[in-house]
Write a protein that holds these residues in place. Structure first.
Motif, PDB file in Angstrom:
ATOM      1  N   SER A  68      41.565  41.879  30.374  1.00 35.25           N
ATOM      2  CA  SER A  68      40.572  42.040  29.315  1.00 35.25           C
ATOM      3  C   SER A  68      39.513  40.949  29.412  1.00 35.25           C
ATOM      4  CB  SER A  68      41.233  41.987  27.933  1.00 35.25           C
ATOM      5  OG  SER A  68      40.256  42.005  26.917  1.00 35.25           O
ATOM      6  N   ILE A  69      38.312  41.353  29.725  1.00 36.12           N
ATOM      7  CA  ILE A  69      37.236  40.383  29.871  1.00 36.12           C
ATOM      8  C   ILE A  69      36.850  39.772  28.524  1.00 36.12           C
ATOM      9  CG2 ILE A  69      35.268  41.955  29.577  1.00 36.12           C
ATOM     10  CD1 ILE A  69      34.073  40.575  32.100  1.00 36.12           C
ATOM     11  N   SER A  70      37.277  40.412  27.420  1.00 35.12           N
ATOM     12  CA  SER A  70      36.951  39.907  26.087  1.00 35.12           C
ATOM     13  C   SER A  70      37.881  38.783  25.633  1.00 35.12           C
ATOM     14  CB  SER A  70      37.003  41.045  25.061  1.00 35.12           C
ATOM     15  OG  SER A  70      38.313  41.573  24.965  1.00 35.12           O
ATOM     16  N   LEU A  94      34.137  40.773  39.056  1.00 31.05           N
ATOM     17  CA  LEU A  94      35.120  40.832  37.972  1.00 31.05           C
ATOM     18  C   LEU A  94      35.591  42.260  37.788  1.00 31.05           C
ATOM     19  CD1 LEU A  94      33.767  38.470  35.161  1.00 31.05           C
ATOM     20  CD2 LEU A  94      35.649  38.067  36.752  1.00 31.05           C
ATOM     21  N   CYS A  95      36.910  42.445  37.748  1.00 32.40           N
ATOM     22  CA  CYS A  95      37.511  43.776  37.640  1.00 32.40           C
ATOM     23  C   CYS A  95      38.342  43.843  36.363  1.00 32.40           C
ATOM     24  CB  CYS A  95      38.384  44.059  38.855  1.00 32.40           C
ATOM     25  SG  CYS A  95      37.530  43.871  40.438  1.00 32.40           S
ATOM     26  N   ASN A  96      37.790  44.427  35.321  1.00 34.92           N
ATOM     27  CA  ASN A  96      38.460  44.530  34.023  1.00 34.92           C
ATOM     28  C   ASN A  96      39.321  45.793  33.998  1.00 34.92           C
ATOM     29  OD1 ASN A  96      38.714  43.641  31.184  1.00 34.92           O
ATOM     30  ND2 ASN A  96      37.799  45.633  30.772  1.00 34.92           N
ATOM     31  N   THR A  97      40.639  45.641  33.874  1.00 35.74           N
ATOM     32  CA  THR A  97      41.532  46.805  33.955  1.00 35.74           C
ATOM     33  C   THR A  97      41.924  47.382  32.602  1.00 35.74           C
ATOM     34  OG1 THR A  97      43.605  45.540  33.884  1.00 35.74           O
ATOM     35  CG2 THR A  97      42.558  45.833  36.055  1.00 35.74           C
ATOM     36  N   ASP A  98      41.729  46.628  31.518  1.00 35.53           N
ATOM     37  CA  ASP A  98      42.249  47.050  30.207  1.00 35.53           C
ATOM     38  C   ASP A  98      43.741  47.384  30.310  1.00 35.53           C
ATOM     39  OD1 ASP A  98      39.926  46.767  28.663  1.00 35.53           O
ATOM     40  OD2 ASP A  98      39.154  48.678  29.397  1.00 35.53           O
ATOM     41  N   PRO A 101      46.964  50.994  34.759  1.00 35.47           N
ATOM     42  CA  PRO A 101      47.404  51.092  36.161  1.00 35.47           C
ATOM     43  C   PRO A 101      46.403  51.848  37.028  1.00 35.47           C
ATOM     44  CG  PRO A 101      49.219  51.611  34.673  1.00 35.47           C
ATOM     45  CD  PRO A 101      47.978  51.537  33.830  1.00 35.47           C
ATOM     46  N   GLU A 102      45.728  52.838  36.446  1.00 37.19           N
ATOM     47  CA  GLU A 102      44.763  53.622  37.207  1.00 37.19           C
ATOM     48  C   GLU A 102      43.567  52.765  37.622  1.00 37.19           C
ATOM     49  OE1 GLU A 102      47.414  56.123  35.038  1.00 37.19           O
ATOM     50  OE2 GLU A 102      46.028  54.607  34.254  1.00 37.19           O
ATOM     51  N   LEU A 103      43.073  51.941  36.689  1.00 40.67           N
ATOM     52  CA  LEU A 103      41.951  51.063  37.024  1.00 40.67           C
ATOM     53  C   LEU A 103      42.357  49.999  38.043  1.00 40.67           C
ATOM     54  CD1 LEU A 103      40.012  50.446  33.681  1.00 40.67           C
ATOM     55  CD2 LEU A 103      39.116  51.422  35.802  1.00 40.67           C
ATOM     56  N   GLY A 125      50.121  45.253  36.913  1.00 38.40           N
ATOM     57  CA  GLY A 125      51.191  46.187  36.606  1.00 38.40           C
ATOM     58  C   GLY A 125      52.014  46.544  37.826  1.00 38.40           C
ATOM     59  N   LEU A 126      51.668  45.978  38.987  1.00 37.91           N
ATOM     60  CA  LEU A 126      52.430  46.244  40.210  1.00 37.91           C
ATOM     61  C   LEU A 126      53.819  45.631  40.122  1.00 37.91           C
ATOM     62  CD1 LEU A 126      49.768  45.421  42.960  1.00 37.91           C
ATOM     63  CD2 LEU A 126      50.451  47.692  42.169  1.00 37.91           C
TER      64      LEU A 126
END
Length: 329
Positions: A68-70, A94-98, A101-103, A125-126
Motif C-alpha cells: 500500500s503506497i498510502s 513503485l509497484c502497489n499491489t493492494d 496476488p494478481e497484481l 503473497g508468494l
C-alpha cells in the motif's frame, strides 16, 4: 541440452539448491552437493552463457513491490531505495499491489520479461518455495517483511526484541494490565511482535489476558474502534502496545473521546516512528525502525545480486530504538 530444471529433477532437489551448488554456497549439505554435482557431470550441464550475457544487458530499472503506497511507513524506506538507485543510475518503479496476488503476479511478470533488473519485495503473497525458485533466476531482496528459512536475501529489524523493549518500558513504569493492539495476519512482523509482547509479560510476571488483546488492521479507524472496546471493559487496561503507529494514534484519539487521559489513565506505545508520531497530541512513544537505512541497504544488497555477487543467503538485521515521548508515564 540439459537445463537447470533437468538437473534439479534428476537430483531430487529444488532449482534453488542447484543454484546454490553452482554458486558454491555453504548452505548445502555435502551429500546433497555431491549428488547434484554428479548429475551435473552426467548430464553435461553448464550454465547458459548466452542467457547470462542477456542478463547483463541491463534495463537500469528495479521494481519495488509494496502492499500500500498510502501507508506512511514506506515513505522513508522508498526514499532510501531511491537515493541509492539514483546514485547508481538506476530507475525505480513503485509497484502497489493492494495485497492482491494478481497484481503481484503481474509485476513479477515484468521481471520475467526482463523489463527490470531486479526486485525488492516489501511484502509478498508468494510461498517461501515460490520465492526461492524465483530468486534462483532473478535478483531479489526481501525488505522488512520476509519468509524465514529460504535462500533469498533479506533485511529487517529484530521485531521480537523491539516489541519486548516496548512492553518492558510499560511494565518497568508500573503498568499492571498491558493490552495488545495487534493485526490478524501471518506476516513475520506481526508474529514476532506478538511473541515479543508475550515474552515481556512473562518476564515481568504479568498473566496472559485474552480480554486485553484487540485486533485492528493497521488503520487509524481500527485504533479508534479498539478504544471503544477498551471503554466497555469492566477493568480497563492501563497501558497498550500497538503494532503500528497509525493504530496507536487512532487509539489515543478514541480513548480521549471516551474520557480517558493519555498517559495519566492509559499509556500508549506504537511501532514504526512515522512522521505523525512526533506531532500528534500527546506525542507518541514508539519503536523507531531505521526506515531510510532499510531501504538504502536493501538497494545496495540488490545491486550486489544484479552484479552476481554474494551467495543469495545474506541476512541483515538493523538496530531499532525506543523513542520515549509523552504518551507514556
Amino acid at each position: 541440452m540439459a537445463t537447470i530444471q533437468d538437473v534439479a529433477e534428476k537430483a531430487g532437489v529444488s532449482v534453488a539448491t542447484v543454484s546454490r551448488v553452482l554458486n558454491g554456497s555453504s548452505r548445502v549439505a555435502e551429500e546433497t552437493r555431491s549428488r547434484v554435482q554428479q548429475v551435473i557431470d552426467r548430464l553435461g550441464y553448464s550454465p547458459n552463457l548466452l542467457g547470462s550475457q542477456l542478463r547483463k544487458m541491463r534495463t537500469q530499472t528495479v521494481l519495488v513491490v509494496l502492499p500500500s503506497i498510502s501507508n506512511p511507513f514506506y515513505s522513508r524506506v522508498v526514499k532510501g531505495i531511491g537515493d541509492v538507485a539514483k546514485a547508481h543510475a538506476y530507475h525505480m518503479l513503485l509497484c502497489n499491489t493492494d495485497s492482491s496476488p494478481e497484481l503481484e503476479s503481474y509485476y513479477i511478470g515484468l521481471l520475467r520479461k526482463k523489463m527490470a533488473d531486479g526486485m525488492i519485495l516489501m511484502e509478498s503473497g508468494l510461498s517461501g518455495e515460490e520465492m526461492e525458485k524465483l530468486s534462483a533466476l532473478y535478483p531479489m531482496v526481501q525488505c522488512s517483511e520476509y519468509r524465514e528459512g529460504i535462500f533469498v536475501p533479506r533485511i529487517s529489524i529484530d521485531n521480537r526484541k523491539a516489541a519486548r523493549d516496548a512492553v518492558d518500558h510499560l511494565a518497568e513504569r508500573g503498568h499492571r494490565r498491558i493490552g495488545l493492539l495487534t493485526v490478524n495476519n501471518t506476516l513475520i512482523s506481526t508474529v514476532e511482535r506478538n511473541r515479543g509482547y508475550a515474552d515481556s509479560l512473562q518476564q515481568h510476571g504479568r498473566p496472559w489476558d485474552a480480554e486485553a488483546v484487540f485486533t485492528g488492521d493497521y488503520t487509524y479507524s481500527s485504533g479508534v474502534m479498539a478504544a471503544q472496546r477498551i471503554a466497555r471493559m469492566g477493568k480497563p487496561v492501563d497501558g497498550v502496545f500497538a503494532l503500528s503507529d497509525m493504530m496507536a494514534i487512532g487509539l489515543m484519539k478514541g480513548l480521549k473521546q471516551e474520557g480517558f487521559r493519555i498517559p495519566e489513565d492509559i499509556s500508549v506505545v506504537g511501532f514504526d516512528d512515522i512522521s505523525f508520531a512526533s506531532i500528534c497530541e500527546p506525542a507518541l512513544t514508539t519503536v523507531n525502525q531505521p526506515r531510510y537505512s532499510l531501504g538504502e541497504r536493501a538497494m545496495q544488497l540488490l545491486l550486489r545480486r544484479i552484479r552476481g555477487e554474494g551467495t543469495g543467503d545474506e541476512s541483515i538485521t538493523l538496530a531499532h530504538s525506543l523513542i520515549i515521548r509523552q504518551s507514556t508515564r
